[in-house]
Design a protein around this motif. Structure first.
Motif, PDB file in Angstrom:
ATOM      1  N   SER A  23       7.990  21.134   9.560  1.00 11.50           N
ATOM      2  CA  SER A  23       9.224  21.510  10.314  1.00 11.50           C
ATOM      3  C   SER A  23      10.482  21.044   9.740  1.00 11.50           C
ATOM      4  O   SER A  23      10.518  19.833   9.412  1.00 11.50           O
ATOM      5  N   VAL A  24      11.430  21.922   9.121  1.00 13.61           N
ATOM      6  CA  VAL A  24      12.446  21.517   8.727  1.00 13.61           C
ATOM      7  C   VAL A  24      13.521  20.693   9.499  1.00 13.61           C
ATOM      8  O   VAL A  24      13.918  19.498   9.309  1.00 13.61           O
ATOM      9  N   SER A  25      13.389  20.964  11.020  1.00 14.64           N
ATOM     10  CA  SER A  25      14.285  20.306  11.843  1.00 14.64           C
ATOM     11  C   SER A  25      13.639  19.026  11.952  1.00 14.64           C
ATOM     12  O   SER A  25      14.451  18.062  12.086  1.00 14.64           O
ATOM     13  N   MET A  26      12.604  18.860  12.055  1.00  7.91           N
ATOM     14  CA  MET A  26      11.935  17.353  12.488  1.00  7.91           C
ATOM     15  C   MET A  26      12.247  16.620  11.471  1.00  7.91           C
ATOM     16  O   MET A  26      12.675  15.439  11.369  1.00  7.91           O
ATOM     17  N   ILE A  27      12.062  17.063   9.986  1.00  4.79           N
ATOM     18  CA  ILE A  27      12.315  16.406   8.933  1.00  4.79           C
ATOM     19  C   ILE A  27      13.893  15.881   8.943  1.00  4.79           C
ATOM     20  O   ILE A  27      14.179  14.801   8.540  1.00  4.79           O
ATOM     21  N   THR A  28      14.865  16.637   9.112  1.00  5.82           N
ATOM     22  CA  THR A  28      16.050  16.535   9.083  1.00  5.82           C
ATOM     23  C   THR A  28      16.559  15.277  10.084  1.00  5.82           C
ATOM     24  O   THR A  28      17.075  14.598   9.788  1.00  5.82           O
ATOM     25  N   GLN A  29      15.591  15.532  11.190  1.00  5.55           N
ATOM     26  CA  GLN A  29      16.131  14.406  12.199  1.00  5.55           C
ATOM     27  C   GLN A  29      15.417  13.106  11.908  1.00  5.55           C
ATOM     28  O   GLN A  29      15.948  12.049  12.072  1.00  5.55           O
ATOM     29  N   ALA A  30      14.162  13.032  11.264  1.00  2.50           N
ATOM     30  CA  ALA A  30      13.691  11.923  10.657  1.00  2.50           C
ATOM     31  C   ALA A  30      14.566  11.088   9.749  1.00  2.50           C
ATOM     32  O   ALA A  30      14.659  10.046   9.914  1.00  2.50           O
ATOM     33  N   ARG A  31      15.138  11.938   8.657  1.00  2.00           N
ATOM     34  CA  ARG A  31      15.963  11.424   7.766  1.00  2.00           C
ATOM     35  C   ARG A  31      17.223  10.870   8.450  1.00  2.00           C
ATOM     36  O   ARG A  31      17.747   9.785   7.828  1.00  2.00           O
ATOM     37  N   ARG A  32      17.694  11.416   9.474  1.00  2.00           N
ATOM     38  CA  ARG A  32      18.854  10.809  10.195  1.00  2.00           C
ATOM     39  C   ARG A  32      18.498   9.694  10.817  1.00  2.00           C
ATOM     40  O   ARG A  32      19.240   8.792  10.828  1.00  2.00           O
ATOM     41  N   ASN A  33      17.153   9.600  11.336  1.00  2.00           N
ATOM     42  CA  ASN A  33      16.821   8.234  12.121  1.00  2.00           C
ATOM     43  C   ASN A  33      16.711   7.211  11.321  1.00  2.00           C
ATOM     44  O   ASN A  33      16.874   6.096  11.630  1.00  2.00           O
ATOM     45  N   PHE A  34      16.084   7.482  10.188  1.00  5.00           N
ATOM     46  CA  PHE A  34      15.614   6.273   9.233  1.00  5.00           C
ATOM     47  C   PHE A  34      15.987   6.602   7.665  1.00  5.00           C
ATOM     48  O   PHE A  34      15.121   7.052   6.832  1.00  5.00           O
ATOM     49  N   GLU A  69       0.854  -1.084   0.031  1.00  2.00           N
ATOM     50  CA  GLU A  69       0.043   0.057   0.010  1.00  2.00           C
ATOM     51  C   GLU A  69       0.950   1.408   0.079  1.00  2.00           C
ATOM     52  O   GLU A  69       1.863   1.398   0.466  1.00  2.00           O
ATOM     53  N   ARG A  70       0.311   2.209  -0.449  1.00  2.00           N
ATOM     54  CA  ARG A  70       1.114   3.537  -0.473  1.00  2.00           C
ATOM     55  C   ARG A  70       0.329   4.490   0.759  1.00  2.00           C
ATOM     56  O   ARG A  70      -0.945   4.696   0.506  1.00  2.00           O
ATOM     57  N   ILE A  71       1.149   4.785   1.528  1.00  2.00           N
ATOM     58  CA  ILE A  71       0.574   5.582   2.787  1.00  2.00           C
ATOM     59  C   ILE A  71       1.366   6.814   3.171  1.00  2.00           C
ATOM     60  O   ILE A  71       2.484   6.930   3.027  1.00  2.00           O
ATOM     61  N   LEU A  72       0.438   7.817   3.450  1.00  3.97           N
ATOM     62  CA  LEU A  72       1.203   9.069   3.776  1.00  3.97           C
ATOM     63  C   LEU A  72       0.831   9.248   5.179  1.00  3.97           C
ATOM     64  O   LEU A  72      -0.165   9.399   5.890  1.00  3.97           O
ATOM     65  N   ASP A  73       2.042   9.701   5.863  1.00  3.75           N
ATOM     66  CA  ASP A  73       1.949   9.911   7.542  1.00  3.75           C
ATOM     67  C   ASP A  73       2.129  11.541   7.615  1.00  3.75           C
ATOM     68  O   ASP A  73       3.240  12.162   7.130  1.00  3.75           O
ATOM     69  N   VAL A  74       1.063  12.254   7.918  1.00  3.61           N
ATOM     70  CA  VAL A  74       1.039  13.558   7.866  1.00  3.61           C
ATOM     71  C   VAL A  74       1.519  14.127   9.315  1.00  3.61           C
ATOM     72  O   VAL A  74       1.052  13.805  10.282  1.00  3.61           O
ATOM     73  N   GLY A  75       2.471  15.210   9.177  1.00  2.00           N
ATOM     74  CA  GLY A  75       3.011  15.707  10.584  1.00  2.00           C
ATOM     75  C   GLY A  75       3.909  14.679  11.244  1.00  2.00           C
ATOM     76  O   GLY A  75       3.492  14.216  12.427  1.00  2.00           O
ATOM     77  N   CYS A  76       4.781  13.854  10.473  1.00  2.00           N
ATOM     78  CA  CYS A  76       5.338  12.690  10.925  1.00  2.00           C
ATOM     79  C   CYS A  76       6.207  12.973  12.035  1.00  2.00           C
ATOM     80  O   CYS A  76       6.824  12.078  12.601  1.00  2.00           O
ATOM     81  N   GLY A  77       6.899  14.239  12.209  1.00  2.00           N
ATOM     82  CA  GLY A  77       7.686  14.461  13.311  1.00  2.00           C
ATOM     83  C   GLY A  77       9.200  13.932  12.972  1.00  2.00           C
ATOM     84  O   GLY A  77       9.607  13.922  11.924  1.00  2.00           O
ATOM     85  N   THR A  78       9.632  13.110  13.758  1.00  4.88           N
ATOM     86  CA  THR A  78      10.900  12.499  13.874  1.00  4.88           C
ATOM     87  C   THR A  78      10.913  11.090  13.336  1.00  4.88           C
ATOM     88  O   THR A  78      12.027  10.331  13.216  1.00  4.88           O
ATOM     89  N   GLY A  79       9.650  10.650  12.812  1.00  4.04           N
ATOM     90  CA  GLY A  79       9.584   9.369  11.913  1.00  4.04           C
ATOM     91  C   GLY A  79       9.369   8.112  12.371  1.00  4.04           C
ATOM     92  O   GLY A  79       9.303   7.132  11.735  1.00  4.04           O
ATOM     93  N   GLN A  80       9.161   8.104  13.790  1.00  5.84           N
ATOM     94  CA  GLN A  80       9.061   6.771  14.286  1.00  5.84           C
ATOM     95  C   GLN A  80       7.809   5.883  13.925  1.00  5.84           C
ATOM     96  O   GLN A  80       8.005   4.586  13.624  1.00  5.84           O
ATOM     97  N   LEU A  81       6.725   6.534  13.812  1.00  2.55           N
ATOM     98  CA  LEU A  81       5.618   5.728  13.319  1.00  2.55           C
ATOM     99  C   LEU A  81       5.575   5.661  11.801  1.00  2.55           C
ATOM    100  O   LEU A  81       5.216   4.688  11.331  1.00  2.55           O
TER     101      LEU A  81
END
Ligand SMILES: C[S@@+](CC[C@H](N)C(=O)[O-])C[C@H]1O[C@@H](n2cnc3c(N)ncnc32)[C@H](O)[C@@H]1O
Length: 251
Positions: A63-74, A34-46
């Motif tokens: 938020s650029v800072s949250m997306i930067t951290q999400a990319r770093r995490n995952f 499935e193709r799924i969109l996570d809106v307001g994903c924050g740091t990406g855990q979910l």
């Protein structure tokens, strides 16, 4: 609501947000492919959790800072900086998911329109965020502290969108989303940090409430007002009330 997010403080002291959000994944029930969109994903855990089911997930957050951290995490996941209200997606997703983000969006109507547009016909929306009455005692303590300090009733204490079941269901229906499940429930939440739990919460989420929350002596005033209802055995509790909704795009 445009504001800065602090990904380090979010991850170190507020993991309860996505820990509780895991429960919502049961309602989403993501399927492989499935193709799924996570809106307001924050740091990406979910977002990463959804991907574990074999779905192809895109996490968006303004938020650029949250997306930067999400990319770093995952690093293997896809994340984009996007405002939910201005998303360009058209009939692309089998499901749109969102945890603990939509009460930050003042333009709730534009957000619903954009999420509906992003879904394929028959696609599902599964969201949870603060509902009517969320953090009532917490905001009342803030109101009392502001009044005590200034000797006058503060103008506006709650900047968030905390709708009732009826309000939000009607809003979704106006955008061609058929509501299949909706509930508003109390979810008292223990704040991390022991005696500093309430101060941590305001540091993370309270910047948009009043500049005065940056002053430790003002936070102490709020704590005094909040203690009778929110402090138990040295632990601060936030009186969260969540609105959980599932809907299906008609057609
Ligand atoms: C409390 S965090 C929740 C993050 C994540 N969903 C989770 O469960 O851990 C709320 C997130 O909503 C995002 N947000 C707020 N308003 C937004 C908007 N208009 N468009 C996209 N994201 C938004 C914030 O940047 C923040 O990362």
């Amino acid at each position: 609501m445009n504001r800065d997010w602090n990904p380090s403080l979010y991850q170190s002291s507020h993991s309860f947000v996505w820990e509780y959000g895991r429960d919502l994944l049961g309602l989403l029930a993501p399927l492989a492919g499935e193709r799924i969109l996570d809106v307001g994903c924050g740091t990406g855990q979910l977002t990463a959790e959804i991907a574990r089911a074999g779905a192809e997930v895109l996490g968006i957050d303004h938020s650029v800072s949250m997306i930067t951290q999400a990319r770093r995490n995952f690093p293997d996941q896809r994340f984009e900086v996007q405002d939910v209200c201005a998303m360009p997606f058209r009939t692309e997703f089998d499901a749109v998911f969102s945890n603990a983000a939509l009460h930050w969006v003042e333009r709730a109507d534009d957000a619903a329109a954009a999420m509906a547009r992003a879904l394929k016909p028959g696609g599902r929306l599964v969201v949870e965020f603060g509902g009517r009455g969320n953090t009532r005692a917490l905001l009342e303590a803030l109101r009392l502290a502001l009044k005590a300090r200034h000797g006058a009733e503060p103008q506006r204490v709650n900047p968030w969108f905390f709708p009732s079941v009826g309000e939000y269901a009607s809003l979704l229906e106006r955008h061609g989303l058929e509501v299949t499940f909706a509930t508003l429930f109390d979810r008292p939440t223990a704040l991390e940090g022991g005696g500093e739990g309430l101060a941590n919460w305001f540091a993370m989420f309270g910047a948009s409430l009043t500049e005065e929350l940056r002053q430790p002596e003002f936070v102490r005033l709020v704590e005094q007002a909040a203690a009778p209802s929110l402090l138990r055995d040295g632990v601060w509790w936030a009186d969260y009330r969540r609105l959980r909704v599932a809907a299906r795009k008609e057609g």
